[in-house]
Design a protein around this motif. Structure first.
Motif, PDB file in Angstrom:
ATOM      1  N   ILE A  81       0.737  -1.402  -0.052  1.00  0.00           N
ATOM      2  CA  ILE A  81       0.039   0.022  -0.055  1.00  0.00           C
ATOM      3  C   ILE A  81       1.059   1.274   0.091  1.00  0.00           C
ATOM      4  O   ILE A  81       0.676   2.278  -0.718  1.00  0.00           O
ATOM      5  N   GLY A  82       1.973   1.109   0.712  1.00  0.00           N
ATOM      6  CA  GLY A  82       2.868   2.262   0.957  1.00  0.00           C
ATOM      7  C   GLY A  82       3.446   2.538  -0.405  1.00  0.00           C
ATOM      8  O   GLY A  82       3.444   3.724  -0.860  1.00  0.00           O
ATOM      9  N   VAL A  83       3.881   1.518  -1.157  1.00  0.00           N
ATOM     10  CA  VAL A  83       4.692   1.711  -2.440  1.00  0.00           C
ATOM     11  C   VAL A  83       3.877   2.218  -3.321  1.00  0.00           C
ATOM     12  O   VAL A  83       3.905   3.265  -4.359  1.00  0.00           O
ATOM     13  N   LEU A  84       2.299   1.808  -3.417  1.00  0.00           N
ATOM     14  CA  LEU A  84       1.427   2.203  -4.371  1.00  0.00           C
ATOM     15  C   LEU A  84       0.888   3.723  -4.223  1.00  0.00           C
ATOM     16  O   LEU A  84       0.884   4.471  -5.036  1.00  0.00           O
ATOM     17  N   LEU A  85       1.020   4.115  -2.755  1.00  0.00           N
ATOM     18  CA  LEU A  85       0.644   5.572  -2.589  1.00  0.00           C
ATOM     19  C   LEU A  85       1.953   6.466  -3.065  1.00  0.00           C
ATOM     20  O   LEU A  85       1.681   7.468  -3.552  1.00  0.00           O
ATOM     21  N   LEU A  86       3.268   5.967  -2.873  1.00  0.00           N
ATOM     22  CA  LEU A  86       4.410   6.856  -3.198  1.00  0.00           C
ATOM     23  C   LEU A  86       4.248   6.764  -4.733  1.00  0.00           C
ATOM     24  O   LEU A  86       4.570   7.762  -5.414  1.00  0.00           O
ATOM     25  N   LEU A  87       3.989   5.879  -5.413  1.00  0.00           N
ATOM     26  CA  LEU A  87       3.955   5.865  -6.945  1.00  0.00           C
ATOM     27  C   LEU A  87       2.658   6.868  -7.267  1.00  0.00           C
ATOM     28  O   LEU A  87       3.074   7.406  -8.373  1.00  0.00           O
ATOM     29  N   THR A  88       1.763   6.740  -6.710  1.00  0.00           N
ATOM     30  CA  THR A  88       0.770   7.856  -7.311  1.00  0.00           C
ATOM     31  C   THR A  88       0.989   9.200  -6.926  1.00  0.00           C
ATOM     32  O   THR A  88       0.907  10.177  -7.662  1.00  0.00           O
ATOM     33  N   ALA A  89       1.901   9.362  -5.922  1.00  0.00           N
ATOM     34  CA  ALA A  89       2.533  10.856  -5.419  1.00  0.00           C
ATOM     35  C   ALA A  89       3.366  11.119  -6.531  1.00  0.00           C
ATOM     36  O   ALA A  89       3.506  12.279  -7.191  1.00  0.00           O
ATOM     37  N   PHE A  90       4.438  10.234  -7.142  1.00  0.00           N
ATOM     38  CA  PHE A  90       5.210  10.563  -7.987  1.00  0.00           C
ATOM     39  C   PHE A  90       4.707  10.974  -9.537  1.00  0.00           C
ATOM     40  O   PHE A  90       5.035  11.887 -10.043  1.00  0.00           O
ATOM     41  N   PHE A  91       3.693   9.871  -9.828  1.00  0.00           N
ATOM     42  CA  PHE A  91       3.064  10.199 -11.138  1.00  0.00           C
ATOM     43  C   PHE A  91       2.286  11.551 -10.943  1.00  0.00           C
ATOM     44  O   PHE A  91       1.956  12.350 -12.013  1.00  0.00           O
ATOM     45  N   GLY A  92       1.796  11.974  -9.788  1.00  0.00           N
ATOM     46  CA  GLY A  92       0.854  12.976  -9.504  1.00  0.00           C
ATOM     47  C   GLY A  92       1.786  14.353  -9.751  1.00  0.00           C
ATOM     48  O   GLY A  92       1.271  15.361 -10.522  1.00  0.00           O
ATOM     49  N   VAL A  93       2.974  14.234  -9.099  1.00  0.00           N
ATOM     50  CA  VAL A  93       3.891  15.290  -9.276  1.00  0.00           C
ATOM     51  C   VAL A  93       4.490  15.430 -10.745  1.00  0.00           C
ATOM     52  O   VAL A  93       4.454  16.613 -11.385  1.00  0.00           O
ATOM     53  N   ARG A  94       4.545  14.449 -11.421  1.00  0.00           N
ATOM     54  CA  ARG A  94       4.982  14.627 -12.760  1.00  0.00           C
ATOM     55  C   ARG A  94       3.891  15.323 -13.596  1.00  0.00           C
ATOM     56  O   ARG A  94       4.055  16.207 -14.497  1.00  0.00           O
ATOM     57  N   ARG A  95       2.546  14.940 -13.508  1.00  0.00           N
ATOM     58  CA  ARG A  95       1.508  15.467 -14.320  1.00  0.00           C
ATOM     59  C   ARG A  95       1.562  17.003 -13.881  1.00  0.00           C
ATOM     60  O   ARG A  95       1.229  17.931 -14.893  1.00  0.00           O
ATOM     61  N   ALA A  96       1.551  17.280 -12.636  1.00  0.00           N
ATOM     62  CA  ALA A  96       1.712  18.861 -12.088  1.00  0.00           C
ATOM     63  C   ALA A  96       2.590  19.420 -12.748  1.00  0.00           C
ATOM     64  O   ALA A  96       2.488  20.773 -13.133  1.00  0.00           O
ATOM     65  N   VAL A  97       3.857  18.853 -12.971  1.00  0.00           N
ATOM     66  CA  VAL A  97       5.007  19.706 -13.445  1.00  0.00           C
ATOM     67  C   VAL A  97       4.706  19.848 -15.048  1.00  0.00           C
ATOM     68  O   VAL A  97       4.942  20.975 -15.673  1.00  0.00           O
ATOM     69  N   ARG A  98       4.090  19.016 -15.738  1.00  0.00           N
ATOM     70  CA  ARG A  98       3.919  19.232 -17.211  1.00  0.00           C
ATOM     71  C   ARG A  98       2.651  20.260 -17.300  1.00  0.00           C
ATOM     72  O   ARG A  98       2.397  20.611 -18.542  1.00  0.00           O
ATOM     73  N   ARG A  99       1.780  20.241 -16.384  1.00  0.00           N
ATOM     74  CA  ARG A  99       0.639  21.002 -16.532  1.00  0.00           C
ATOM     75  C   ARG A  99       1.135  22.518 -16.935  1.00  0.00           C
ATOM     76  O   ARG A  99       2.255  22.998 -16.242  1.00  0.00           O
ATOM     77  N   LYS A 100       0.246  23.076 -17.681  1.00  0.00           N
ATOM     78  CA  LYS A 100       0.561  24.663 -18.111  1.00  0.00           C
ATOM     79  C   LYS A 100       0.276  25.420 -16.794  1.00  0.00           C
ATOM     80  O   LYS A 100      -0.642  25.421 -16.164  1.00  0.00           O
ATOM     81  N   GLU A 101       1.083  26.361 -16.570  1.00  0.00           N
ATOM     82  CA  GLU A 101       1.217  27.201 -15.504  1.00  0.00           C
ATOM     83  C   GLU A 101       0.173  28.436 -15.726  1.00  0.00           C
ATOM     84  O   GLU A 101       0.018  28.729 -16.992  1.00  0.00           O
ATOM     85  N   GLY A 102      -0.321  28.925 -14.693  1.00  0.00           N
ATOM     86  CA  GLY A 102      -1.095  30.034 -14.777  1.00  0.00           C
ATOM     87  C   GLY A 102      -2.701  29.813 -15.208  1.00  0.00           C
ATOM     88  O   GLY A 102      -3.575  30.456 -15.404  1.00  0.00           O
ATOM     89  N   ARG A 103      -3.031  28.368 -15.468  1.00  0.00           N
ATOM     90  CA  ARG A 103      -4.149  27.967 -15.758  1.00  0.00           C
ATOM     91  C   ARG A 103      -5.114  27.650 -14.398  1.00  0.00           C
ATOM     92  O   ARG A 103      -4.774  26.974 -13.719  1.00  0.00           O
ATOM     93  N   ASP A 104      -6.002  28.366 -14.363  1.00  0.00           N
ATOM     94  CA  ASP A 104      -7.152  28.393 -13.191  1.00  0.00           C
ATOM     95  C   ASP A 104      -7.423  26.847 -13.243  1.00  0.00           C
ATOM     96  O   ASP A 104      -8.163  26.264 -14.156  1.00  0.00           O
ATOM     97  N   PRO A 105      -7.759  26.163 -11.828  1.00  0.00           N
ATOM     98  CA  PRO A 105      -8.090  24.755 -12.142  1.00  0.00           C
ATOM     99  C   PRO A 105      -9.655  24.756 -12.015  1.00  0.00           C
ATOM    100  O   PRO A 105     -10.395  25.748 -11.785  1.00  0.00           O
ATOM    101  N   LYS A 106     -10.210  23.626 -12.738  1.00  0.00           N
ATOM    102  CA  LYS A 106     -11.669  23.578 -13.042  1.00  0.00           C
ATOM    103  C   LYS A 106     -12.303  23.114 -11.840  1.00  0.00           C
ATOM    104  O   LYS A 106     -12.091  22.440 -11.423  1.00  0.00           O
TER     105      LYS A 106
END
Length: 224
Positions: A81-106
């Motif tokens: 469970i811990g490893v899965l959560l860490l992987l979720t956080a890792f890929f979430g951070v990657r998506r956040a970094v790739r997301r365009k800055e300045g765009r208001d969240p929906k």
């Protein structure tokens, strides 16, 4: 009982600062007849959290994964469970970094529709947020695992789960204090905007923290 409660306390953090339940309460408070709707949401939230936590504690007890000498497979489950959560956080951070800055969240559709929901739907949203939100579910699962380390009679488990849920629900209860202030509606709207804007970062941080907690608990069980 005190030892079990101390072990459970860190996991209340996920419920306290989980953004979407707080946003839902704020959306209800600033709507027509908002306090009654928000009260229904919070009562459902408290009861559902308590029931799920007790069910998880009972499940761990039924599978023999309780007590100081828990089986090795319980440690492996915590580790996975811990490893899965860490992987979720890792890929979430990657998506956040790739997301365009300045765009208001929906704003999620269900948040926008909170002020027009019927009472059964409001109660349904509160119940679903407990089991569908990984942060909330991880909080309850972590609390159940921590509670299971110290075998207790059923009555004390009920009290322990209730105390955990009340502390964990401080986040969804807090908007009431803001609603009673002089400029409550304006402050609630600003709070809702901030939480929606930073929901992703808060959720990823909580998932990362819980991932490390589960990994540490799993390693402790396997290496003990």
């Amino acid at each position: 009982m005190g030892e079990a409660f101390a072990d459970m306390l860190p996991y209340t953090l996920g419920l306290i600062v989980s953004p979407f339940p707080v946003v839902a309460v704020i959306a209800l408070l600033i709507s027509a007849n908002g306090r009654a709707k928000a009260l229904l949401f919070e009562i459902t939230w408290l009861i559902m959290s308590w029931v799920v936590l007790l069910a998880l504690i009972a499940l761990l007890g039924a599978t023999g994964a309780t007590g100081h000498e828990s089986p090795a497979w319980a440690g492996w489950i915590s580790l996975v469970i811990g490893v899965l959560l860490l992987l979720t956080a890792f890929f979430g951070v990657r998506r956040a970094v790739r997301r365009k800055e300045g765009r208001d969240p929906k704003v999620p559709g269900w948040i926008a529709a909170m002020d027009t929901m019927t009472k059964p739907r409001i109660a349904g949203v509160a119940a679903v947020l407990i089991v569908a939100n990984p942060v909330n579910l991880a909080s309850l699962a972590g609390g159940a695992v921590a509670a299971g380390r110290v075998p207790l009679p059923a009555g004390r488990q009920v009290i322990l789960a209730a105390a955990f849920v009340v502390i964990g629900s401080l986040g969804v209860l807090a908007p009431y204090a803001t609603a009673l202030s002089k400029d409550g509606p304006q402050r609630l709207r600003r709070m809702r905007g901030w939480l929606i804007r930073h929901n992703g970062a808060l959720s990823l941080l909580l998932i990362l923290v819980f991932g490390m907690l589960f990994v540490a608990r799993g390693l402790r069980g396997l290496l003990a």
